[in-house]
Design a protein around this motif. Structure first.
Motif, short mmCIF file in Angstrom:
data_model
loop_
_atom_site.label_atom_id
_atom_site.label_comp_id
_atom_site.label_asym_id
_atom_site.label_seq_id
_atom_site.Cartn_x
_atom_site.Cartn_y
_atom_site.Cartn_z
N ALA A 291 -13.40 1.64 47.08
CA ALA A 291 -14.05 0.59 47.45
C ALA A 291 -14.72 0.94 48.70
CB ALA A 291 -13.14 -0.67 47.52
N GLN A 292 -13.81 0.80 49.86
CA GLN A 292 -14.45 1.15 51.16
C GLN A 292 -13.41 2.05 52.09
OE1 GLN A 292 -14.27 -2.72 52.87
NE2 GLN A 292 -12.34 -2.70 53.38
N ALA A 293 -13.72 2.85 52.74
CA ALA A 293 -13.14 3.71 53.72
C ALA A 293 -12.49 3.10 54.95
CB ALA A 293 -14.05 4.69 54.30
N SER A 294 -11.62 3.77 55.23
CA SER A 294 -10.71 3.17 56.41
C SER A 294 -11.05 3.96 57.78
CB SER A 294 -9.27 3.55 55.91
OG SER A 294 -8.84 4.93 56.14
N ALA A 295 -10.35 3.41 58.65
CA ALA A 295 -10.71 4.24 60.08
C ALA A 295 -9.87 5.56 60.05
CB ALA A 295 -10.13 3.18 61.14
N GLY A 296 -10.58 6.41 60.92
CA GLY A 296 -10.08 7.73 60.71
C GLY A 296 -8.79 8.07 61.70
N THR A 297 -8.05 9.20 61.72
CA THR A 297 -7.00 9.56 62.58
C THR A 297 -7.34 10.84 62.93
OG1 THR A 297 -5.49 8.16 61.29
CG2 THR A 297 -4.51 9.69 62.66
N ALA A 298 -7.27 11.21 64.18
CA ALA A 298 -7.58 12.64 64.63
C ALA A 298 -6.26 13.17 65.03
CB ALA A 298 -8.36 12.39 65.90
N VAL A 299 -6.16 14.57 64.72
CA VAL A 299 -5.03 15.29 64.98
C VAL A 299 -5.15 16.33 66.34
CG1 VAL A 299 -4.01 14.86 63.00
CG2 VAL A 299 -5.55 16.69 63.36
N ALA A 300 -4.29 16.69 66.75
CA ALA A 300 -4.47 17.77 67.96
C ALA A 300 -5.23 19.27 67.72
CB ALA A 300 -3.13 18.12 68.46
N PRO A 301 -5.88 19.64 68.75
CA PRO A 301 -6.61 20.95 68.43
C PRO A 301 -5.50 22.19 67.60
CG PRO A 301 -7.00 20.01 70.44
CD PRO A 301 -6.01 19.19 69.94
N VAL A 302 -6.09 22.94 67.13
CA VAL A 302 -5.44 24.14 66.53
C VAL A 302 -5.75 25.40 67.14
CG1 VAL A 302 -4.69 22.90 64.41
CG2 VAL A 302 -6.78 24.11 64.53
N ALA A 303 -4.93 26.32 67.06
CA ALA A 303 -5.34 27.66 67.50
C ALA A 303 -6.04 28.43 66.45
CB ALA A 303 -4.20 28.34 68.20
N HIS A 304 -7.04 29.41 66.95
CA HIS A 304 -7.71 30.40 65.77
C HIS A 304 -6.72 31.31 65.86
CE1 HIS A 304 -10.37 33.35 64.20
NE2 HIS A 304 -11.23 32.35 63.82
N THR A 305 -6.33 31.91 64.51
CA THR A 305 -5.53 33.00 64.32
C THR A 305 -6.35 33.94 63.57
OG1 THR A 305 -4.89 32.02 62.44
CG2 THR A 305 -3.41 31.55 64.04
N SER A 306 -5.77 35.25 63.43
CA SER A 306 -6.57 36.39 63.05
C SER A 306 -5.93 36.98 61.75
CB SER A 306 -6.61 37.65 63.96
OG SER A 306 -5.08 38.14 64.22
N VAL A 307 -6.34 36.00 60.75
CA VAL A 307 -5.94 36.23 59.30
C VAL A 307 -7.10 36.60 58.43
CG1 VAL A 307 -4.90 35.07 57.06
CG2 VAL A 307 -4.16 34.49 59.43
N LEU A 308 -7.12 37.42 57.80
CA LEU A 308 -8.22 38.19 56.85
C LEU A 308 -8.29 36.96 55.94
CD1 LEU A 308 -10.37 40.29 56.71
CD2 LEU A 308 -8.68 41.36 55.06
N THR A 309 -9.58 36.54 55.79
CA THR A 309 -9.93 35.63 54.54
C THR A 309 -11.08 36.26 53.56
OG1 THR A 309 -11.77 34.58 55.84
CG2 THR A 309 -9.70 33.47 56.16
N ALA A 310 -11.47 35.69 52.59
CA ALA A 310 -12.25 36.36 51.29
C ALA A 310 -13.68 36.43 52.18
CB ALA A 310 -12.27 35.47 50.18
N SER A 311 -13.98 35.44 52.91
CA SER A 311 -15.54 35.49 53.30
C SER A 311 -15.78 36.33 54.65
CB SER A 311 -15.66 33.75 54.18
OG SER A 311 -14.70 33.48 55.08
N SER A 312 -14.33 37.00 54.97
CA SER A 312 -14.61 38.09 56.37
C SER A 312 -15.40 39.33 55.77
CB SER A 312 -13.10 38.30 56.70
OG SER A 312 -12.42 37.32 57.19
N ALA A 313 -15.24 39.64 54.62
CA ALA A 313 -15.92 40.91 54.06
C ALA A 313 -16.93 40.69 52.90
CB ALA A 313 -14.99 41.77 53.88
N ALA A 314 -17.14 39.22 52.63
CA ALA A 314 -17.99 39.03 51.47
C ALA A 314 -19.53 39.58 51.70
CB ALA A 314 -17.72 37.32 51.14
N PRO A 315 -19.96 40.23 50.77
CA PRO A 315 -21.25 40.69 50.68
C PRO A 315 -22.34 39.69 50.76
CG PRO A 315 -20.59 41.38 48.81
CD PRO A 315 -19.39 40.57 49.38
#
Length: 250
Positions: A28-52
């Motif tokens: 029906a209708q959207a509510s107000a949003g809730t923000a959360v704290a910043p997150v750190a970038h970690t070095s985990v290999l993902t599928a897109s890291s090497a996708a051609p």
């Protein structure tokens, strides 16, 4: 029964990166949003890291970096199309790796994302919420303003992800729908590419949730040359990236 959720996440790197994401579900209708704290970038290999994916590592450049005149503008538009297509390709690599259906690329969502990327660069309100800057600060979990501007809310026009996607007609005729948005701006070497954007999103829980959300069946990507954050406005390369997600029940 109405089920409404809105989650918003903000993340910032050391130099040259700002990213944020949200998701809205509506019967029906959207509510107000809730923000959360910043997150750190970690070095985990993902599928897109090497996708051609073609053009995944092509840096987006501001319009001023291209030659003047019609020919330069056509090259600029071509690069934007290619890099936006690379975003879709990289995201679909992540979806495939998670055994999820890939996104076909949806024109209405692409238009909404492109418009937001264009307006964001033109108006430049992303980044720090400094005194006198026209932007709406992101809220923390207690409801207090943070020092980051909300990149999903355009302070000049009042547009939101919901209104932008609705304006394209995507939700017309839906009995219920879900939409989401990821935003990223990067500048400097290695930061203004489709792979950099998707890699950042995949290392942030909120953005990753949007990309791998099984509820979403559609996605469109928009890219603009230049930085929506004034801190990167004078830098070449620089690029502003927006993903809009959706699902419509009819």
């Amino acid at each position: 029964m109405t089920t409404t959720t809105l989650k918003q996440k903000m993340a910032r790197a050391s130099v040259g990166v700002l990213a944020a994401g949200l998701i809205i579900g509506q019967a029906a209708q959207a509510s107000a949003g809730t923000a959360v704290a910043p997150v750190a970038h970690t070095s985990v290999l993902t599928a897109s890291s090497a996708a051609p994916c073609e053009h995944a590592d092509t840096p987006m450049r501001p319009r001023s970096a291209y030659s003047h005149g019609h020919k330069g503008y056509e090259v600029y538009k071509r690069d934007r199309r290619h890099i936006a297509s690379a975003v879709l390709c990289l995201v679909n690599a992540e979806r495939q790796a998670a055994n999820l259906p890939v996104f076909p690329g949806t024109e209405a969502l692409r238009i909404a994302a492109k418009r937001h990327a264009n307006e964001s660069v033109a108006e430049g309100w992303w980044g720090k919420a400094t005194p006198g800057k026209n932007c709406r600060p992101v809220k923390d979990q207690s409801g207090r303003d943070t020092d980051q501007c909300d990149p999903h809310y355009n302070p000049q026009t009042g547009s939101t992800a919901e209104s932008r996607i609705s304006d394209t007609g995507y939700v017309t005729g839906c009995t219920s729908w879900w939409i989401g948005e990821n935003a990223y701006v990067g500048w400097g070497p290695g930061k203004a590419t489709a792979r950099a954007a998707v890699d950042w999103w995949m290392h942030s829980p909120g953005h990753r949730t949007n990309i791998l959300n099984p509820k979403f069946t559609d996605m469109g990507a928009g890219v603009n040359g230049g930085s929506a954050d004034p801190d990167g406005a004078a830098v070449n390369p620089s690029g502003t990236f927006v993903q809009d997600f959706g699902h419509c029940d009819r």
